[in-house]
Enzyme design. Structure first.
Site, PDB file in Angstrom:
ATOM      1  N   CYS A 115     -22.369   2.146  27.293  1.00 22.69           N
ATOM      2  CA  CYS A 115     -22.389   3.595  27.484  1.00 22.69           C
ATOM      3  C   CYS A 115     -21.083   4.080  28.114  1.00 22.69           C
ATOM      4  O   CYS A 115     -20.654   5.213  27.876  1.00 22.69           O
ATOM      5  CB  CYS A 115     -23.577   4.018  28.336  1.00 22.69           C
ATOM      6  SG  CYS A 115     -23.652   3.251  29.978  1.00 22.69           S
ATOM      7  N   HIS A 394     -25.929   4.514  34.324  1.00 21.12           N
ATOM      8  CA  HIS A 394     -25.758   4.959  32.940  1.00 21.12           C
ATOM      9  C   HIS A 394     -24.752   6.101  32.860  1.00 21.12           C
ATOM     10  O   HIS A 394     -24.783   7.023  33.678  1.00 21.12           O
ATOM     11  CB  HIS A 394     -27.109   5.413  32.386  1.00 21.12           C
ATOM     12  CG  HIS A 394     -27.083   5.788  30.939  1.00 21.12           C
ATOM     13  ND1 HIS A 394     -26.675   4.908  29.955  1.00 21.12           N
ATOM     14  CD2 HIS A 394     -27.406   6.944  30.299  1.00 21.12           C
ATOM     15  CE1 HIS A 394     -26.762   5.502  28.771  1.00 21.12           C
ATOM     16  NE2 HIS A 394     -27.191   6.744  28.956  1.00 21.12           N
TER      17      HIS A 394
END
Length: 454
Positions: A115, A394
């Site tokens: 990510c 994330h």
């Protein structure tokens, strides 16, 4: 690569499997081909029964050209059955919902803790001049070095991201491999054998550094001159700082002056920091310890920096991660620090540059490309980090996409969470300031107001 033959309903597909990538990537490829979401896929034919993302390829009995059966129903995709998009929110205008779906940006598949790469590339793709420069780059494949391989792979991803309508989420295998080839840091693995999460700012810096090495021709931007030699990257992102160090304990020490070019400003976060402008000023004014010749020892000096050249694109990093010596861990500062949609940098520039904003306001970039004439910037992208652990969590990109309809310009904000794309509002962007466990701004990207390259 290992080729397998996949049968789904009355269709057959030949699919390449890379055993170094997680099973989730294979599921995403099946999704692209069949529109059957991974959570609805029943994959039979491998050793051990039903294939799941928790398994690894070594235990599945993978063989060349083996036959696999996929069971599952496909998603219904409006208007364009080849488009793979996730939409969390309805279109702003229901009457134009179909057009809105066509205009959605492309997402990028997370191929195992990537990510950080996806969010970085999505933000970087908003720099149109860099994308244009990469498209103009031609390097014979047999003569490419590692940096050129990386940048050519980045160029291909940019081309895919800018292709309309989007044909589905992009799987950045080649770019990821080239990134790991030039920087071993991104090859780091967990104890379980998977790849580690990485710092998005490190990814940003690495990509820019290699773009700087490769993009060295002024013609790539159709410009005749550059303020920093022939560097496309430093033209677009280079912030020139004038720094003065003043000794606080001896008047006999002459002030020490120097100039340097950086590609990102730091927003320092102290106990009293509540907004971006304040954090930037704290980052440009500090007290340090240096050796004083007249005293023969190290003493305190005041260091003050001011900006003598503002670039077309301004990157700001919120310094949220720090080393906590008492616990020997990398910790995260969760404090709420607001940032504006429109940023005025006039208080942080040199007196000379401040005067030029008015005295040369009628000039043009073509006449003097080294002097960009506006201190005002508009936010075009935000890269956020969610989670309390610095080495986990994330990353997500939030980008502004400009649109032109009947000569009227407008813009929309989108949340690009790997391959999941959704519409968001300016209010959603302003809620990314931190203060809890929600997504919080780590990198902000601004474009100079009214900037366009000849």
């Amino acid at each position: 690569m290992t080729i397998v033959q996949v049968k789904w309903q009355k269709q057959k597909f030949s699919v390449n499997i890379d055993k170094t990538q997680p099973i989730r990537v294979f599921q995403e490829e099946l999704y692209r081909l069949t529109q059957v979401p991974p959570e609805r896929q029943t994959i039979l034919g491998f050793k051990g029964g039903k294939l799941s993302k928790d398994k690894d390829w070594d235990s599945c009995g993978l063989k060349e050209n083996m036959s696999i059966v996929l069971i599952g129903s496909a998603d219904e995709v409006p208007k364009a059955p080849t488009t793979v998009q996730f939409v969390e929110d309805v279109a702003p205008n229901e009457d134009n919902a179909d057009n809105w779906l066509v205009d959605l940006p492309c997402g990028m598949v997370n191929v195992g803790n990537t990510c950080y790469l996806n969010a970085t590339v999505q933000c970087l793709s908003k720099v149109d001049e860099l994308c244009r420069a990469l498209r103009g780059l031609v390097v014979i494949q047999s003569q490419r070095n590692a940096s050129q391989e990386l940048i050519m792979a980045l160029s291909q991803v940019f081309i895919s991201l800018h292709t309309k309508p989007c044909k589905g989420p992009i799987v950045p295998f080649d770019l990821l491999q080239k990134l790991r080839a030039v920087n071993p840091q991104f090859q780091e693995r967990t104890q379980g054998g998977g790849y580690c999460q990485q710092d998005a700012e490190e990814c940003w810096s690495t990509l820019l550094a290699h773009c700087h090495q490769v993009l060295v021709s002024p013609s790539l931007l159709s410009m005749s001159r550059f303020p920093f030699g022939d560097s496309v990257v430093d033209f677009l992102f280079g912030i020139e700082l004038e720094t003065v160090d003043t000794c606080l304990e001896s008047h006999e020490e002459a002030p020490r002056r120097r100039r340097e070019v950086v590609r990102c400003l730091k927003c320092h976060i102290s106990q009293n920091t509540s907004h971006l402008e304040q954090g930037l000023k704290e980052g440009l004014e500090t007290t340090i310890e240096l050796h004083a010749e007249s005293l023969g020892k190290s003493v305190l000096w005041n260091r003050k920096s001011r900006i003598s050249r503002l670039p077309p694109y301004l990157c700001v990093q919120f310094v949220r991660f720090f080393w906590k010596a008492t616990e020997q861990v990398k910790a995260k500062i969760l404090k709420n620090v607001s940032f504006p949609l429109r940023l005025n940098m006039s208080e942080l520039v040199t007196d000379e540059l401040q005067q030029s904003f008015t005295s040369t306001s009628n000039g043009s970039l073509e006449e003097d490309p080294s002097r960009l004439l506006d201190s005002h910037y508009e936010l075009i992208a935000v890269l956020t980090h969610q989670g309390r652990a610095a080495d986990a969590g994330h990353y997500v990109a939030w980008v502004r996409q400009e649109e032109k309809d009947n000569n009227n310009r407008s813009s929309k904000w989108y949340k690009l969470d790997d391959d999941k794309v959704s519409y968001c509002t300016e209010e959603d962007i302003q809620r990314l300031s931190g203060g809890g466990d929600w997504h919080m701004a780590y990198l902000c990207f601004y474009r100079q107001r009214g900037y366009s390259i000849p």
